[in-house]
Design an enzyme around this catalytic site. Structure first.
Site, short mmCIF file in Angstrom:
data_model
loop_
_atom_site.label_atom_id
_atom_site.label_comp_id
_atom_site.label_asym_id
_atom_site.label_seq_id
_atom_site.Cartn_x
_atom_site.Cartn_y
_atom_site.Cartn_z
N TYR A 7 -70.29 -3.68 -59.28
CA TYR A 7 -69.58 -4.94 -59.57
C TYR A 7 -70.34 -6.15 -59.06
CZ TYR A 7 -68.48 -4.13 -54.70
OH TYR A 7 -68.60 -3.87 -53.36
N GLY A 8 -71.49 -5.95 -58.40
CA GLY A 8 -72.18 -7.08 -57.78
C GLY A 8 -73.67 -7.05 -58.00
N THR A 9 -74.42 -6.98 -56.91
CA THR A 9 -75.88 -7.14 -56.97
C THR A 9 -76.61 -5.94 -57.57
OG1 THR A 9 -76.04 -6.36 -54.69
CG2 THR A 9 -75.91 -8.75 -55.03
N LEU A 10 -75.89 -4.86 -57.89
CA LEU A 10 -76.50 -3.73 -58.60
C LEU A 10 -76.35 -3.86 -60.12
CD1 LEU A 10 -75.51 -0.74 -56.29
CD2 LEU A 10 -77.84 -1.36 -56.96
N GLU A 78 -76.66 -0.57 -50.39
CA GLU A 78 -75.28 -0.99 -50.11
C GLU A 78 -74.92 -0.88 -48.63
OE1 GLU A 78 -73.00 -2.44 -52.00
OE2 GLU A 78 -74.32 -2.50 -53.73
#
Length: 134
Positions: A7-10, A78
Site C-alpha cells: 500500500y506504500g513504498t513497495l 519493511e
C-alpha cells in the site's frame, strides 16, 4: 507462492518497488475488505498501516504473488524484526475478483512520531525519505 498486499513504498513507481518486487507477478489493484488506519508518519514520512481492522478507511494498494525466497528482502525493507514492525494476514479484493488473503505489513503506534496526515485510503505522498538518503 505467497500473495503480498502493498500500500506504500513497495507499490510501482515508489522507491522500494525495484528493490523488493521487481519481476514479481502483479495480480492487480485491490482494496482491504475492512477499514484500517493508514497514515504518513515518522521523521522519514513513511506510510504506516496499523493492525486495527474496523478503524480508518479501506486502503487501496497492489497485490503481488511472490516466491517464498523473496520474503526476507521484503521483511528487511519493511523493518520486520524491529520492535512494532511486523507482517500479518489481511483480506483484500479487487474489482471483479473475489477476496484474497495476503500478507500485509503493519506498524504499531510507537512508529507514529510525528504523525503528518490523517487517515488515508490511497498512498500517493512523495515526501518519503529512503534509508540511503537519511
Amino acid at each position: 507462492m505467497i500473495d503480498i498486499f502493498v500500500y506504500g513504498t513497495l507499490k510501482r513507481g515508489f522507491p522500494f518497488h525495484p528493490l523488493g518486487l521487481d519481476g514479481a507477478s502483479f495480480l492487480g489493484a485491490v482494496e482491504t475488505l475492512e477499514p484500517y488506519p493508514l497514515l504518513i508518519a515518522g521523521s522519514f514520512f513513511g506510510p504506516m498501516m496499523l493492525d486495527r481492522p474496523g478503524e480508518g478507511l479501506r486502503v487501496r494498494g497492489e497485490l503481488y504473488r511472490v516466491e517464498p525466497g523473496r520474503l526476507p528482502k521484503l521483511d528487511e525493507l519493511e523493518d520486520v524484526g524491529s520492535p512494532g514492525s511486523f507482517r500479518t494476514q489481511i483480506l483484500v479484493a479487487g474489482e471483479g475478483s473475489g477476496q484474497v488473503e495476503a500478507i500485509g505489513y503493519m506498524k504499531s503506534q510507537s512508529w507514529l512520531d510525528p504523525v503528518h496526515t490523517g487517515y488515508l485510503s490511497d498512498y500517493q505522498d512523495r515526501r518519503f525519505i529512503p534509508p540511503w538518503e537519511r
